[in-house]
Write a protein that holds these residues in place. Structure first.
Motif, PDB file in Angstrom:
ATOM      1  N   ASP A  93       8.692  20.474  -3.752  1.00  0.00           N
ATOM      2  CA  ASP A  93       9.285  19.975  -4.989  1.00  0.00           C
ATOM      3  C   ASP A  93       8.744  20.674  -6.233  1.00  0.00           C
ATOM      4  OD1 ASP A  93      11.070  18.079  -3.897  1.00  0.00           O
ATOM      5  OD2 ASP A  93       9.401  16.720  -3.517  1.00  0.00           O
ATOM      6  N   VAL A  94       8.178  21.847  -6.053  1.00  0.00           N
ATOM      7  CA  VAL A  94       7.660  22.621  -7.182  1.00  0.00           C
ATOM      8  C   VAL A  94       8.481  23.896  -7.335  1.00  0.00           C
ATOM      9  CG1 VAL A  94       5.689  23.940  -8.049  1.00  0.00           C
ATOM     10  CG2 VAL A  94       5.327  21.691  -7.033  1.00  0.00           C
ATOM     11  N   PHE A  95       8.815  24.220  -8.564  1.00  0.00           N
ATOM     12  CA  PHE A  95       9.558  25.438  -8.890  1.00  0.00           C
ATOM     13  C   PHE A  95       8.716  26.231  -9.887  1.00  0.00           C
ATOM     14  CE2 PHE A  95      13.915  27.039 -10.747  1.00  0.00           C
ATOM     15  CZ  PHE A  95      13.621  28.322 -10.330  1.00  0.00           C
ATOM     16  N   VAL A  96       8.302  27.420  -9.483  1.00  0.00           N
ATOM     17  CA  VAL A  96       7.498  28.283 -10.349  1.00  0.00           C
ATOM     18  C   VAL A  96       8.137  29.665 -10.399  1.00  0.00           C
ATOM     19  CG1 VAL A  96       5.210  29.257 -10.827  1.00  0.00           C
ATOM     20  CG2 VAL A  96       5.404  27.037  -9.662  1.00  0.00           C
ATOM     21  N   TYR A  97       8.318  30.184 -11.602  1.00  0.00           N
ATOM     22  CA  TYR A  97       8.785  31.563 -11.747  1.00  0.00           C
ATOM     23  C   TYR A  97       8.082  32.216 -12.925  1.00  0.00           C
ATOM     24  CZ  TYR A  97      11.963  29.967 -15.541  1.00  0.00           C
ATOM     25  OH  TYR A  97      12.496  29.434 -16.694  1.00  0.00           O
ATOM     26  N   ARG A  98       8.191  33.544 -12.995  1.00  0.00           N
ATOM     27  CA  ARG A  98       7.594  34.293 -14.102  1.00  0.00           C
ATOM     28  C   ARG A  98       8.624  35.228 -14.714  1.00  0.00           C
ATOM     29  NH1 ARG A  98       2.118  37.132 -12.880  1.00  0.00           N
ATOM     30  NH2 ARG A  98       3.407  38.523 -11.622  1.00  0.00           N
ATOM     31  N   ARG A  99       8.457  35.506 -15.991  1.00  0.00           N
ATOM     32  CA  ARG A  99       9.218  36.534 -16.693  1.00  0.00           C
ATOM     33  C   ARG A  99       8.217  37.619 -17.090  1.00  0.00           C
ATOM     34  NH1 ARG A  99      13.748  35.261 -19.221  1.00  0.00           N
ATOM     35  NH2 ARG A  99      13.989  37.538 -19.226  1.00  0.00           N
ATOM     36  N   VAL A 100       8.243  38.738 -16.385  1.00  0.00           N
ATOM     37  CA  VAL A 100       7.252  39.789 -16.551  1.00  0.00           C
ATOM     38  C   VAL A 100       7.771  40.841 -17.527  1.00  0.00           C
ATOM     39  CG1 VAL A 100       5.907  41.565 -15.371  1.00  0.00           C
ATOM     40  CG2 VAL A 100       6.381  39.377 -14.233  1.00  0.00           C
ATOM     41  N   TYR A 101       6.905  41.152 -18.525  1.00  0.00           N
ATOM     42  CA  TYR A 101       7.327  42.069 -19.591  1.00  0.00           C
ATOM     43  C   TYR A 101       6.093  42.766 -20.161  1.00  0.00           C
ATOM     44  CZ  TYR A 101       9.651  43.612 -23.934  1.00  0.00           C
ATOM     45  OH  TYR A 101      10.185  44.354 -24.968  1.00  0.00           O
ATOM     46  N   LYS A 102       6.067  44.091 -20.088  1.00  0.00           N
ATOM     47  CA  LYS A 102       4.987  44.896 -20.651  1.00  0.00           C
ATOM     48  C   LYS A 102       3.601  44.410 -20.226  1.00  0.00           C
ATOM     49  CE  LYS A 102       7.555  46.595 -24.669  1.00  0.00           C
ATOM     50  NZ  LYS A 102       7.620  46.691 -26.162  1.00  0.00           N
ATOM     51  N   GLU A 103       3.417  44.287 -18.921  1.00  0.00           N
ATOM     52  CA  GLU A 103       2.146  43.933 -18.307  1.00  0.00           C
ATOM     53  C   GLU A 103       1.666  42.522 -18.666  1.00  0.00           C
ATOM     54  OE1 GLU A 103      -0.595  47.065 -19.196  1.00  0.00           O
ATOM     55  OE2 GLU A 103       0.392  48.471 -17.831  1.00  0.00           O
ATOM     56  N   LYS A 104       2.573  41.711 -19.184  1.00  0.00           N
ATOM     57  CA  LYS A 104       2.282  40.304 -19.441  1.00  0.00           C
ATOM     58  C   LYS A 104       3.287  39.462 -18.653  1.00  0.00           C
ATOM     59  CE  LYS A 104       0.040  38.790 -22.691  1.00  0.00           C
ATOM     60  NZ  LYS A 104      -1.294  38.162 -22.759  1.00  0.00           N
ATOM     61  N   ALA A 105       2.933  38.221 -18.430  1.00  0.00           N
ATOM     62  CA  ALA A 105       3.837  37.335 -17.688  1.00  0.00           C
ATOM     63  C   ALA A 105       3.928  35.987 -18.380  1.00  0.00           C
ATOM     64  CB  ALA A 105       3.347  37.156 -16.257  1.00  0.00           C
ATOM     65  N   LEU A 106       5.157  35.520 -18.562  1.00  0.00           N
ATOM     66  CA  LEU A 106       5.404  34.143 -18.990  1.00  0.00           C
ATOM     67  C   LEU A 106       5.682  33.348 -17.724  1.00  0.00           C
ATOM     68  CD1 LEU A 106       6.076  31.915 -21.129  1.00  0.00           C
ATOM     69  CD2 LEU A 106       8.446  32.695 -20.979  1.00  0.00           C
ATOM     70  N   THR A 107       4.823  32.392 -17.420  1.00  0.00           N
ATOM     71  CA  THR A 107       4.971  31.584 -16.207  1.00  0.00           C
ATOM     72  C   THR A 107       5.576  30.232 -16.552  1.00  0.00           C
ATOM     73  OG1 THR A 107       3.089  32.645 -15.121  1.00  0.00           O
ATOM     74  CG2 THR A 107       3.738  30.478 -14.297  1.00  0.00           C
ATOM     75  N   VAL A 108       6.587  29.830 -15.802  1.00  0.00           N
ATOM     76  CA  VAL A 108       7.196  28.508 -15.940  1.00  0.00           C
ATOM     77  C   VAL A 108       6.968  27.765 -14.631  1.00  0.00           C
ATOM     78  CG1 VAL A 108       9.325  27.209 -16.320  1.00  0.00           C
ATOM     79  CG2 VAL A 108       8.925  29.366 -17.556  1.00  0.00           C
ATOM     80  N   ALA A 109       6.325  26.606 -14.739  1.00  0.00           N
ATOM     81  CA  ALA A 109       6.033  25.804 -13.545  1.00  0.00           C
ATOM     82  C   ALA A 109       6.534  24.388 -13.760  1.00  0.00           C
ATOM     83  CB  ALA A 109       4.528  25.795 -13.266  1.00  0.00           C
TER      84      ALA A 109
END
Length: 559
Positions: free
Chosen positions: A492-508
């Motif tokens: 029941d967990v959804f985790v994804y990342r938006r990777v951009y210029k060696e950084k990551a925005l993580t959504v959990a």
């Protein structure tokens, strides 16, 4: 505007009939929308999608158009439409019209001429066929709203084809004159100053073989009409070239039947449209037959997989309309969250999950305050054609009255069409008159006026998400950052990342009633948004409370 300005946009959809009533007759109108433009500006959106306001008999609430170049009297006038375009533009808001060109109303002048005689100059503008040798329709296709796709015309002794209601005859896109008339109308509306179109049911314009039965998917031997037939691409390419013409025209295609792997062709760099409205994540609970009573169970993992399939294709060059609600869908809180858990926290969870995906976010009216499905007492309370047809189909298949009613109540399109809840006043502040559709009973608890006063409300949270999406600091990251799913053990967990210029925005997001701990590829450093205070992380471990969602940045790290 840059050629792909819509990639940085946030869209708000208005269902005019239910948004705001400016003249007190119980029906929303253009005057009501004009009065609420400042509200939309304060929300931060920069595109306003209007469901149809064209002249129409309203058999399907405006999706049956009798004149493409006139406004329905109940909504206002062309002068008011032109005023809305100008006033919205002053506030930095572009207008999208709903383009309905798979079919017209049976009251449209084109169809009236077509059905006047077999020798009419416009006879071939629609699809006419003789009965078979037994007098039955040419094939076993079933319309989206139930019943045969073929309607008998006594006057000329032939059947005409309709994918939806019998009052919505399908245009014959094989006819050059039809296509040219459609393109001319598109160019006319663009000349009025609109920014583009949401294109309704466009994958239905290419028809299955007329004289051939399809494999039955119902006990009555019928088969629901299927969209996205071979050969459609030629029509879509021509419409782009002759109708839309410019890359700056925003086109949002409702595209049932288009598989994720087709997304780049339909909405890629040289695709037919700017973006697609996809269905996999909202049709998790129904079978390909489209019959609501044939519901299937689904899990958070199914939802996650549907989103990931689409996002992976966006990575490859397509573009997607990000949405959880629209005028054809139940309310997202009621769809995705158990009834006992629906509220501010879970509404913010849903908002967090979809707002940081790669694509253009869409907000449907009332979603930003947490509007929910309505509870009606009987079938007579519903207006929606599809709801009524689905109820009778369920009864014919053996469901009891209560079982059939429960099915359609859960999935009815009227769940999204109840009047907008502006205040705790009568009819939720929508109208001083009797609303065309009964208001939800929770207007005293869920309304804009109350939400404005509460800085922790769903409305304020949506406002913050819109600000992030449109900010100079974030728009490149959210437009171009690659989507990566982060697989988790917890179902029941959804985790994804938006990777951009060696950084990551993580959504959990934790879609459960229990606290969970998830492991991430890299530590989190700075919280961007979320429905809890603080960021509860230790190294690569993230602790989530029940129904918590968080977005935070950190190094790209491993995968």
């Amino acid at each position: 505007m840059t050629s792909q300005w819509w990639k940085d946009a946030v869209v708000y959809q208005v269902y005019p009939r239910s948004f705001a009533d400016g003249n007190g007759d119980g029906i929303g109108d253009l005057a009501g929308i004009l009065e609420r433009l400042d509200y939309l500006q304060n929300l931060g959106i920069n595109v306003l999608w209007l469901s149809p306001v064209y002249a129409s008999p309203m058999k399907d609430n405006g999706y049956d158009i009798s004149d493409y170049r006139a406004i329905a009297a109940e909504f206002g006038s062309m002068e008011e439409m032109q005023k809305l375009i100008k006033e919205a533009d002053k506030r930095g808001i572009s207008i999208l019209m709903d383009l309905v060109v798979n079919h017209t109303s049976d009251q449209h002048a084109w169809f009236q001429e077509s059905c006047s005689s077999r020798t009419s100059a416009k006879r071939n503008w629609y699809i006419w066929e003789d009965a078979d040798e037994t007098g039955a329709p040419p094939n076993n296709l079933r319309s989206i709203f139930g019943g045969s796709c073929w309607e008998w015309d006594e006057n000329t002794g032939q059947y005409y084809f309709h994918s939806f209601a019998k009052e919505q005859p399908d245009l014959n896109w094989e006819n050059d004159e039809v296509r040219e008339a459609v393109y001319d109308m598109i160019r006319w509306w663009l000349d009025q100053g609109i920014a583009g179109f949401r294109v309704d049911a466009i994958t239905f314009i290419k028809k299955p073989e007329v004289h051939k039965d399809q494999p039955a998917d119902a006990s009555d031997g019928t088969s629901v009409v299927k969209p996205n037939q071979p050969g459609i691409n030629a029509f879509l390419k021509e419409m782009k070239e002759k109708g839309f013409q410019s890359e700056e025209v925003m086109t949002v295609a409702e595209a049932p039947g288009v598989a994720p792997e087709e997304l780049p062709a339909f909405a890629g760099e040289n695709g037919f449209f700017s973006m697609l409205i996809e269905f996999d994540h909202v049709d998790l609970d129904i079978t390909p037959s489209g019959r609501w009573f044939e519901s299937v169970g689904w899990t958070t993992a199914d939802f996650r997989r549907a989103i990931t399939r689409s996002q992976q294709k966006v990575n490859e060059g397509g573009w997607s309309a990000l949405y959880l609600e629209n005028h054809d869908q139940p309310r997202s809180l009621s769809r995705y969250i158990p009834e006992a858990d629906q509220g501010t926290k879970t509404a913010k969870l849903l908002a967090t999950v979809y707002f940081f995906l790669r694509g253009t976010p869409f907000i449907y009216q009332g979603q930003e305050i947490g509007m929910q499905n309505v509870t009606y007492a009987s079938l007579s309370d519903y207006d929606d054609l599809s709801t009524i047809d689905q109820y009778h189909a369920a009864r014919q298949e053996g469901l009891s009255e209560s079982e059939a009613f429960a099915v359609v109540s859960r999935r009815s399109r009227d769940n999204a069409r109840t009047p907008m809840q502006w205040s705790a006043e009568k009819n939720g502040g929508f109208s001083e008159g009797e609303p065309w559709l009964k208001s939800n009973t929770n207007t005293a608890v869920v309304n804009v006026e109350k939400a404005e006063k509460d800085t922790d409300s769903i409305l304020h949270y949506y406002r913050s998400l819109v600000t992030i999406r449109r900010s100079e600091a974030w728009k490149d990251w959210l437009r171009d950052g690659i989507y990566e799913e982060v697989e988790q053990v917890h179902p029941d967990v959804f985790v994804y990342r938006r990777v951009y210029k060696e950084k990551a925005l993580t959504v959990a997001a934790n879609f459960s009633r229990h606290p969970v701990t998830v492991e991430l590829p890299a530590p989190l450093e700075e919280k961007v948004a979320g429905n809890e205070t603080g960021l509860h992380a230790e190294g690569t471990l993230l602790h989530l409370t029940p129904y918590e969602a968080v977005a935070a940045t950190g190094p790209e790290g491993g995968k």
